[in-house]
Design a protein around this motif. Structure first.
Motif, PDB file in Angstrom:
ATOM      1  N   GLN A 154       0.819  -1.215   0.000  1.00 40.75           N
ATOM      2  CA  GLN A 154       0.000   0.000   0.000  1.00 40.75           C
ATOM      3  C   GLN A 154       0.851   1.263   0.000  1.00 40.75           C
ATOM      4  OE1 GLN A 154      -3.133   0.329  -0.722  1.00 40.75           O
ATOM      5  NE2 GLN A 154      -3.258  -1.894  -0.876  1.00 40.75           N
ATOM      6  N   ALA A 156       3.340   5.864  -5.763  1.00 40.16           N
ATOM      7  CA  ALA A 156       3.002   6.009  -7.179  1.00 40.16           C
ATOM      8  C   ALA A 156       1.934   7.086  -7.376  1.00 40.16           C
ATOM      9  CB  ALA A 156       2.525   4.675  -7.747  1.00 40.16           C
ATOM     10  N   LYS A 157       0.942   7.119  -6.501  1.00 45.47           N
ATOM     11  CA  LYS A 157      -0.110   8.150  -6.600  1.00 45.47           C
ATOM     12  C   LYS A 157       0.472   9.543  -6.363  1.00 45.47           C
ATOM     13  CE  LYS A 157      -4.029   5.275  -5.393  1.00 45.47           C
ATOM     14  NZ  LYS A 157      -5.066   4.970  -4.419  1.00 45.47           N
ATOM     15  N   ARG A 158       1.395   9.640  -5.435  1.00 48.59           N
ATOM     16  CA  ARG A 158       2.035  10.941  -5.175  1.00 48.59           C
ATOM     17  C   ARG A 158       2.869  11.388  -6.370  1.00 48.59           C
ATOM     18  NH1 ARG A 158       3.567   9.966   1.123  1.00 48.59           N
ATOM     19  NH2 ARG A 158       1.613  10.760   1.950  1.00 48.59           N
ATOM     20  N   THR A 166       1.896   9.662 -16.171  1.00 52.91           N
ATOM     21  CA  THR A 166       1.340   8.338 -15.958  1.00 52.91           C
ATOM     22  C   THR A 166       2.323   7.532 -15.134  1.00 52.91           C
ATOM     23  OG1 THR A 166       0.188   8.443 -18.064  1.00 52.91           O
ATOM     24  CG2 THR A 166       0.524   6.248 -17.118  1.00 52.91           C
ATOM     25  N   CYS A 167       1.807   6.782 -14.170  1.00 52.91           N
ATOM     26  CA  CYS A 167       2.654   5.990 -13.295  1.00 52.91           C
ATOM     27  C   CYS A 167       2.165   4.540 -13.336  1.00 52.91           C
ATOM     28  CB  CYS A 167       2.595   6.545 -11.877  1.00 52.91           C
ATOM     29  SG  CYS A 167       3.917   5.954 -10.852  1.00 52.91           S
ATOM     30  N   HIS A 224       2.329  10.642  -9.485  1.00 54.62           N
ATOM     31  CA  HIS A 224       1.364  11.086 -10.501  1.00 54.62           C
ATOM     32  C   HIS A 224       0.788  12.455 -10.143  1.00 54.62           C
ATOM     33  CE1 HIS A 224      -1.832  11.069 -13.430  1.00 54.62           C
ATOM     34  NE2 HIS A 224      -2.702  11.260 -12.455  1.00 54.62           N
ATOM     35  N   GLY A 225       0.405  12.624  -8.890  1.00 53.44           N
ATOM     36  CA  GLY A 225      -0.199  13.878  -8.456  1.00 53.44           C
ATOM     37  C   GLY A 225       0.750  15.063  -8.539  1.00 53.44           C
ATOM     38  N   ARG A 256       1.991   1.841  -3.527  1.00 50.30           N
ATOM     39  CA  ARG A 256       0.873   2.406  -4.308  1.00 50.30           C
ATOM     40  C   ARG A 256       0.699   3.895  -4.001  1.00 50.30           C
ATOM     41  NH1 ARG A 256      -2.129  -2.837  -3.414  1.00 50.30           N
ATOM     42  NH2 ARG A 256      -2.196  -3.762  -5.501  1.00 50.30           N
ATOM     43  N   LYS A 257       0.811   4.241  -2.738  1.00 49.17           N
ATOM     44  CA  LYS A 257       0.685   5.640  -2.334  1.00 49.17           C
ATOM     45  C   LYS A 257       1.808   6.485  -2.946  1.00 49.17           C
ATOM     46  CE  LYS A 257      -0.343   8.321   1.796  1.00 49.17           C
ATOM     47  NZ  LYS A 257      -0.538   8.263   3.248  1.00 49.17           N
TER      48      LYS A 257
END
Length: 136
Positions: A72, A78-80, A88-89, A82-83, A75-76
């Motif tokens: 997790q 990767a989201k950061r 794209t991640c 991208h944000g 994943r977080k």
């Protein structure tokens, strides 16, 4: 196309660059992290230098494919990415990447210097897996 690959870790994040033309990746200096948080300015410098089309992050899974405590957090991360950078991640299963990195480099990761080299070698393997999947 150029990509940046990351082998997420709580203390270090391995980094690799790769391109679709050759389908290969090269290790870069790993990022130091605190509880999985890199110095985001360093990530921004890498992105400015390499201007990747997209980013690739290794997803740590158990051998049976289930999540583990770090999954997790990766994943977080990767989201950061991208944000913050609007790229794209892609997440790539990273099972056995560190083991393969040890085999390729002959390093066992006993010192911090070796561990950082292993992390970036693992990032290469993760990125090459992604490039292989994109080529097929």
């Amino acid at each position: 196309m150029t990509y940046l690959g990351f082998d997420f870790g709580l203390r270090r994040i391995g980094v690799a660059t790769g391109q679709t033309l050759t389908g290969t990746a090269s290790p870069q200096t790993p990022l130091h992290a605190h509880e999985g948080q890199p110095h985001w300015e360093q990530v921004a410098e890498l992105i400015a230098q390499w201007q990747p089309e997209a980013l690739v992050v290794g997803l740590p899974l158990n051998m049976d494919g289930t999540d583990n405590p770090i999954t997790q957090r990766a994943r977080k991360f990767a989201k950061r990415l991208h944000g913050r950078f609007h790229l794209t991640c892609h997440l790539v299963d990273e099972r056995l990447s560190t083991r393969e990195a040890r085999e390729r480099t002959g390093l066992q990761g006993k010192s911090d210097a070796h561990a950082g080299l292993l992390d970036s070698a693992a990032a290469c393997i993760i990125l090459e897996q992604f490039l292989d999947s994109e080529a097929s």
